[in-house]
Write an enzyme that holds these catalytic residues in place. Structure first.
Site, short mmCIF file in Angstrom:
data_model
loop_
_atom_site.label_atom_id
_atom_site.label_comp_id
_atom_site.label_asym_id
_atom_site.label_seq_id
_atom_site.Cartn_x
_atom_site.Cartn_y
_atom_site.Cartn_z
N ILE A 111 0.83 -1.21 0.00
CA ILE A 111 0.00 0.00 0.00
C ILE A 111 0.86 1.26 0.00
O ILE A 111 0.33 2.37 0.13
CB ILE A 111 -0.99 0.04 1.19
CG1 ILE A 111 -0.25 0.00 2.52
CG2 ILE A 111 -2.02 -1.07 1.07
CD1 ILE A 111 -1.16 0.28 3.73
N SER A 112 2.17 1.13 -0.19
CA SER A 112 3.06 2.28 -0.16
C SER A 112 3.09 3.00 -1.51
O SER A 112 3.46 2.41 -2.52
CB SER A 112 4.48 1.83 0.19
OG SER A 112 5.43 2.81 -0.18
N PRO A 113 2.75 4.29 -1.55
CA PRO A 113 2.78 5.01 -2.82
C PRO A 113 4.19 5.15 -3.38
O PRO A 113 4.39 5.15 -4.59
CB PRO A 113 2.18 6.38 -2.47
CG PRO A 113 2.45 6.56 -1.01
CD PRO A 113 2.34 5.18 -0.43
N THR A 146 6.58 2.96 -2.97
CA THR A 146 6.92 1.66 -3.55
C THR A 146 6.30 1.55 -4.94
O THR A 146 6.94 1.05 -5.87
CB THR A 146 6.44 0.52 -2.63
OG1 THR A 146 7.05 0.67 -1.35
CG2 THR A 146 6.81 -0.83 -3.19
N TYR A 147 5.09 2.04 -5.09
CA TYR A 147 4.44 2.05 -6.42
C TYR A 147 5.31 2.81 -7.42
O TYR A 147 5.53 2.36 -8.54
CB TYR A 147 3.05 2.67 -6.32
CG TYR A 147 2.44 3.02 -7.66
CD1 TYR A 147 2.09 2.02 -8.57
CD2 TYR A 147 2.22 4.34 -8.03
CE1 TYR A 147 1.54 2.34 -9.81
CE2 TYR A 147 1.67 4.68 -9.25
CZ TYR A 147 1.33 3.68 -10.14
OH TYR A 147 0.80 3.99 -11.37
#
Length: 198
Positions: free
Chosen positions: A11-13, A15-16
């Site tokens: 859910i980490s932006p 990481t996205y």
């Protein structure tokens, strides 16, 4: 062969925004990647961090600017206020753990879950979404139902390992020489380190 231990949250932006650059770097240097999804919400208070919802407005404003700049630089579509954030990251993380144990390439799967949250307005806590991501990445969707106990144990162990090894955010990369790199914006430094330039 060098191994990169990759601690991340589905859910980490940030990481996205790393996209598939880690996989490209690893391939360039003949390195392997150990994917270690973890509970970022549980990590924060144990390592001096604060959940997004509890941060000062100045930090929230800066975070938003960083996300907007990061998305533009990466050329990636991004909904900065997704409908399903935060959500329970455990089901998607268990699926990644099960897929990794099956011997498949989980890089695209991790990215599929991140894309679902930040670009497709999907809830990765939903079993149907987990199955869809597994199937779209070439895995048996029934992996969503297998190894749940192992998934839970590994997910918890990843958190403990992260705390013990100095991880405090996501994405976080640790090389075999214990060189640590935090954030999608440190991938160039990781690349330079593996090349012997840094």
């Amino acid at each position: 062969m060098t191994q990169i231990d990759y601690f991340f949250s589905t859910i980490s932006p940030f990481t996205y925004l790393a996209g598939n650059r880690l996989e490209e770097i690893a391939a360039r240097h003949g390195a392997t990647i150990a994917y270690k999804p973890l509970d970022i919400i549980a990590l924060f208070p144990r390592t001096g961090g604060i959940p997004v919802k509890d941060r000062h407005p100045a930090r929230l404003e800066y975070r938003m600017q960083e996300l907007q700049r990061g998305a533009k630089k990466a050329g990636m579509p991004m909904n900065f206020k997704p409908a399903h954030f935060p959500t329970n990251a455990a089901p998607s993380s268990y699926a990644i753990i099960a897929a990794q144990k099956s011997g498949g390439d989980v890089g695209p799967l991790a990215q599929a879950f991140l894309r679902a949250v930040w670009a497709e307005e999907k809830d990765i806590a939903d079993d149907a979404v987990v199955r869809e991501c597994l199937g779209n990445c070439g895995f048996d969707p029934s992996l969503a139902d297998s190894g749940l106990l192992t998934g839970a144990e590994t997910y918890a162990a990843n958190l403990e390992e992260a705390v013990n090894r100095g991880v405090f955010g996501a994405p976080f990369y640790i090389t075999g020489e214990d060189q640590r790199f935090w954030g999608h914006d440190r991938l160039e430094d990781l690349d330079a380190h593996l090349a012997g330039r840094l």
